[in-house]
Scaffold this active site. Structure first.
Site, PDB file in Angstrom:
ATOM      1  N   GLY A 248     -26.392  27.091 -18.666  1.00 13.74           N
ATOM      2  CA  GLY A 248     -25.888  27.199 -19.630  1.00 13.74           C
ATOM      3  C   GLY A 248     -25.530  28.731 -20.189  1.00 13.74           C
ATOM      4  O   GLY A 248     -24.835  28.783 -21.328  1.00 13.74           O
TER       5      GLY A 248
ATOM      6  N   GLU B 205     -30.235  26.119 -13.224  1.00 12.45           N
ATOM      7  CA  GLU B 205     -29.001  25.290 -12.847  1.00 12.45           C
ATOM      8  C   GLU B 205     -27.554  26.000 -13.748  1.00 12.45           C
ATOM      9  O   GLU B 205     -26.878  25.424 -14.132  1.00 12.45           O
ATOM     10  CB  GLU B 205     -29.016  24.133 -13.463  1.00 12.45           C
ATOM     11  N   PRO B 206     -27.437  27.360 -13.025  1.00 10.70           N
ATOM     12  CA  PRO B 206     -26.100  27.959 -13.709  1.00 10.70           C
ATOM     13  C   PRO B 206     -24.753  27.256 -13.257  1.00 10.70           C
ATOM     14  O   PRO B 206     -24.861  27.053 -11.955  1.00 10.70           O
ATOM     15  CB  PRO B 206     -26.368  29.524 -13.137  1.00 10.70           C
ATOM     16  N   GLY B 207     -23.928  27.105 -13.795  1.00  7.77           N
ATOM     17  CA  GLY B 207     -22.696  26.648 -13.137  1.00  7.77           C
ATOM     18  C   GLY B 207     -21.505  27.525 -13.556  1.00  7.77           C
ATOM     19  O   GLY B 207     -21.178  28.653 -12.896  1.00  7.77           O
ATOM     20  N   ARG B 208     -21.171  27.625 -14.887  1.00 13.46           N
ATOM     21  CA  ARG B 208     -20.088  28.467 -15.321  1.00 13.46           C
ATOM     22  C   ARG B 208     -20.442  30.028 -15.107  1.00 13.46           C
ATOM     23  O   ARG B 208     -19.438  30.764 -14.812  1.00 13.46           O
ATOM     24  CB  ARG B 208     -20.196  28.326 -17.065  1.00 13.46           C
TER      25      ARG B 208
ATOM     26  N   CYS C   5       3.586  15.093 -20.923  1.00 13.31           N
ATOM     27  CA  CYS C   5       4.379  14.544 -22.117  1.00 13.31           C
ATOM     28  C   CYS C   5       3.310  14.370 -23.091  1.00 13.31           C
ATOM     29  O   CYS C   5       2.781  13.316 -23.431  1.00 13.31           O
ATOM     30  CB  CYS C   5       4.809  13.272 -21.682  1.00 13.31           C
ATOM     31  N   GLU C   6       2.544  15.530 -23.653  1.00 10.85           N
ATOM     32  CA  GLU C   6       1.499  15.605 -24.762  1.00 10.85           C
ATOM     33  C   GLU C   6       1.878  16.770 -25.411  1.00 10.85           C
ATOM     34  O   GLU C   6       1.802  17.887 -24.931  1.00 10.85           O
ATOM     35  CB  GLU C   6       0.031  15.581 -24.044  1.00 10.85           C
TER      36      GLU C   6
ATOM     37  N   TYR D 156     -15.077  24.488 -14.487  1.00 10.04           N
ATOM     38  CA  TYR D 156     -14.653  23.594 -15.443  1.00 10.04           C
ATOM     39  C   TYR D 156     -13.150  23.477 -15.441  1.00 10.04           C
ATOM     40  O   TYR D 156     -12.282  22.941 -16.387  1.00 10.04           O
ATOM     41  CB  TYR D 156     -15.163  23.587 -16.652  1.00 10.04           C
TER      42      TYR D 156
HETATM   43  C1  LIG Z   1     -23.677  21.243 -16.781  1.00  7.75           C
HETATM   44  C2  LIG Z   1     -25.046  21.303 -16.722  1.00  7.75           C
HETATM   45  C3  LIG Z   1     -25.429  22.555 -16.175  1.00  7.75           C
HETATM   46  C4  LIG Z   1     -24.758  24.054 -16.050  1.00  7.75           C
HETATM   47  O1  LIG Z   1     -24.311  24.300 -17.076  1.00  7.75           O
HETATM   48  P1  LIG Z   1     -23.366  25.647 -17.153  1.00  7.75           P
HETATM   49  O2  LIG Z   1     -23.035  25.868 -18.755  1.00  7.75           O
HETATM   50  O3  LIG Z   1     -22.091  25.524 -16.278  1.00  7.75           O
HETATM   51  O4  LIG Z   1     -24.196  26.605 -16.594  1.00  7.75           O
HETATM   52  C5  LIG Z   1     -26.770  22.834 -15.630  1.00  7.75           C
HETATM   53  N1  LIG Z   1     -27.456  21.656 -15.881  1.00  7.75           N
HETATM   54  C6  LIG Z   1     -27.284  20.446 -16.320  1.00  7.75           C
HETATM   55  C7  LIG Z   1     -28.139  19.407 -16.450  1.00  7.75           C
HETATM   56  C8  LIG Z   1     -25.983  20.175 -16.728  1.00  7.75           C
HETATM   57  O5  LIG Z   1     -25.548  19.054 -17.215  1.00  7.75           O
END
Ligand SMILES: *Cc1c(COP(=O)(O)O)cnc(C)c1O
Length: 408
Positions: free
Chosen positions: A224, A258-261, A326-327, A355
């Site tokens: 997050g 659990e970082p993604g972004r 087409c939107e 994303y």
């Molecule tokens: C989406 C998600 C993440 C990653 O979120 P980011 O905002 O990309 O860091 C981590 N843990 C869980 C359970 C998620 O659903």
């Protein structure tokens, strides 16, 4: 970054990822937790390109997966089983079975029903399921309007009281071993306070479980962490780590994030070519070869991405950058100050590493973009551009049957 050359070599629309930036983002977060046992489980859903996952695997990353497909991808990319966790509100039986057979680190449980399914499947497979419960810490959105997506009203996790009940149930089960505790309060967080508050609540629960003889090894703080798309102030990884660590005094736990972004977001660029320009009355549109099927965040969340034209700076006026889909909702950027464009000019859209490609689709029967990695000054393809054949592959064989059906 030589966007002109990349466009020439790989064509457009194109996703470009700076692997060196991904590495520094990862190491910065990892180092923030130094001195404590920690594991960074990259959230694969943010960008699930195999080469990108492998790049992170080499740096020591684990994986947070939300489907069996992501678990399989984590293994293919080389992430070891003891660094893989499985999250998500709706895990199917076959997905739970895969997670147990593959012996991953743990499954994040999101409901009582799910705990029951995991127990049943583990018992059938004669395995012990390591689990963690996703707690919904219910941070009052009124005091924290910046996470106003709502926590008490959202579908994720279970209340603290229910979590306690699930842990007791898990402890008494022969097929379940509770090993961790988990929360994830939202995405693109730019304020520390709610994270700190959530961490405090969940660490208190951890302590009260310890009194019941339920000792958990992993404290999973979710992902997050926000990134800078525009002028937002972001959380420094060091402050993030310190605020979490402050709530864990006296506890011997391994921290999982659990970082993604925050790992891949600002390392990605979306490169698209101008097709046409036009005006409808006063409104100016720049029509490009990339579209909402490639990058849906602007359409879906009204998300802002810094967008600019390469090589020109004069005579700017406002325009919407739109795709061929087409939107009316097919736009990549709105009200950008941009010079006059001509056919084949290049437009760069920043911070699209997270994303972007992972939310792409084939809408309008558009083949998906190619993906390129830049590392140590060299570029290489990490996903080829899709062909029509890729899109029709799972349908074409049924045409013959359809003909036969209509002939009879
Ligand atoms: C989406 C998600 C993440 C990653 O979120 P980011 O905002 O990309 O860091 C981590 N843990 C869980 C359970 C998620 O659903």
């Amino acid at each position: 970054m030589d966007f002109e050359k990349l466009a020439k070599t790989y064509n457009t629309p194109l996703y470009i990822y700076d692997f060196d930036k991904i590495k520094s983002n990862f190491n910065r977060l990892k180092d923030s937790f130094s001195g404590r046992k920690s594991l960074i489980c990259y959230a694969i859903k943010a960008n699930s390109n195999l080469s990108l996952i492998r790049h992170l695997a080499r740096l020591g990353a684990g994986a947070d997966c939300v489907s069996s497909g992501e678990i399989e991808k984590a293994f293919i990319a080389g992430i070891p089983k003891y660094k893989i966790i499985f999250s998500g509100v709706g895990k199917r039986d076959d997905e739970i079975e895969l997670a147990l057979k593959k012996d991953i680190l743990f499954i994040n449980i999101e409901s009582e029903g799910e705990l029951g399914r995991v127990e049943e499947i583990a018992s059938k497979l004669k395995r012990i399921a390591r689990i963690s419960v996703r707690v919904n810490p219910d941070i009052d959105p009124k005091t924290h309007p910046y996470i106003s997506t709502g926590l008490n009203s959202n579908k994720f996790g279970v209340d603290i009281d229910i979590a306690k009940k699930l842990y007791i149930k898990a402890k008494n089960s022969k097929s379940i071993e509770p090993v961790g505790i988990h929360f994830h309060i939202g995405s693109q967080l730019t304020e520390l306070e709610p994270i700190k508050e959530a961490s405090k609540k969940v660490s208190d629960l951890l302590r009260s479980l310890s009194v019941l003889d339920i000792d958990l090894k992993f404290f999973d703080v979710g992902g997050g962490l926000g990134i800078k798309y525009g002028d937002e102030k972001i959380i420094e990884p060091y402050d993030y780590a310190q605020n979490i660590l402050d709530t864990l005094k006296g506890l011997d736990v391994t921290i999982i994030c659990e970082p993604g972004r925050s790992i891949v977001g600002d390392a990605g660029f979306f490169l698209t070519k101008v097709l046409y320009e036009k005006r409808n009355h006063q409104k100016r549109f720049v029509i490009v070869d990339g579209a909402m099927n490639d990058l849906i965040r602007p359409s879906l969340y009204n998300a802002y991405h810094k967008t600019y034209l390469l090589g020109k700076n004069e005579n700017k006026s406002r325009a919407d950058i739109v795709g061929p889909v087409c939107e009316s909702g097919d736009f990549l950027a709105k009200d950008v100050e941009i010079s006059d464009t001509k056919h084949n000019d290049l437009i760069v859209i920043e911070s699209t590493g997270a994303y972007g490609m992972s939310m792409s689709s084939n809408y309008n029967t558009r083949a998906r973009a190619a993906e390129v990695a830049i590392e140590g000054g060299h570029d290489r393809l990490i996903r080829r551009r899709e062909h029509l054949e890729d899109i029709i592959e799972s349908e074409i064989e049924y045409l013959r049957m359809d003909d036969e059906f209509n002939a009879s």
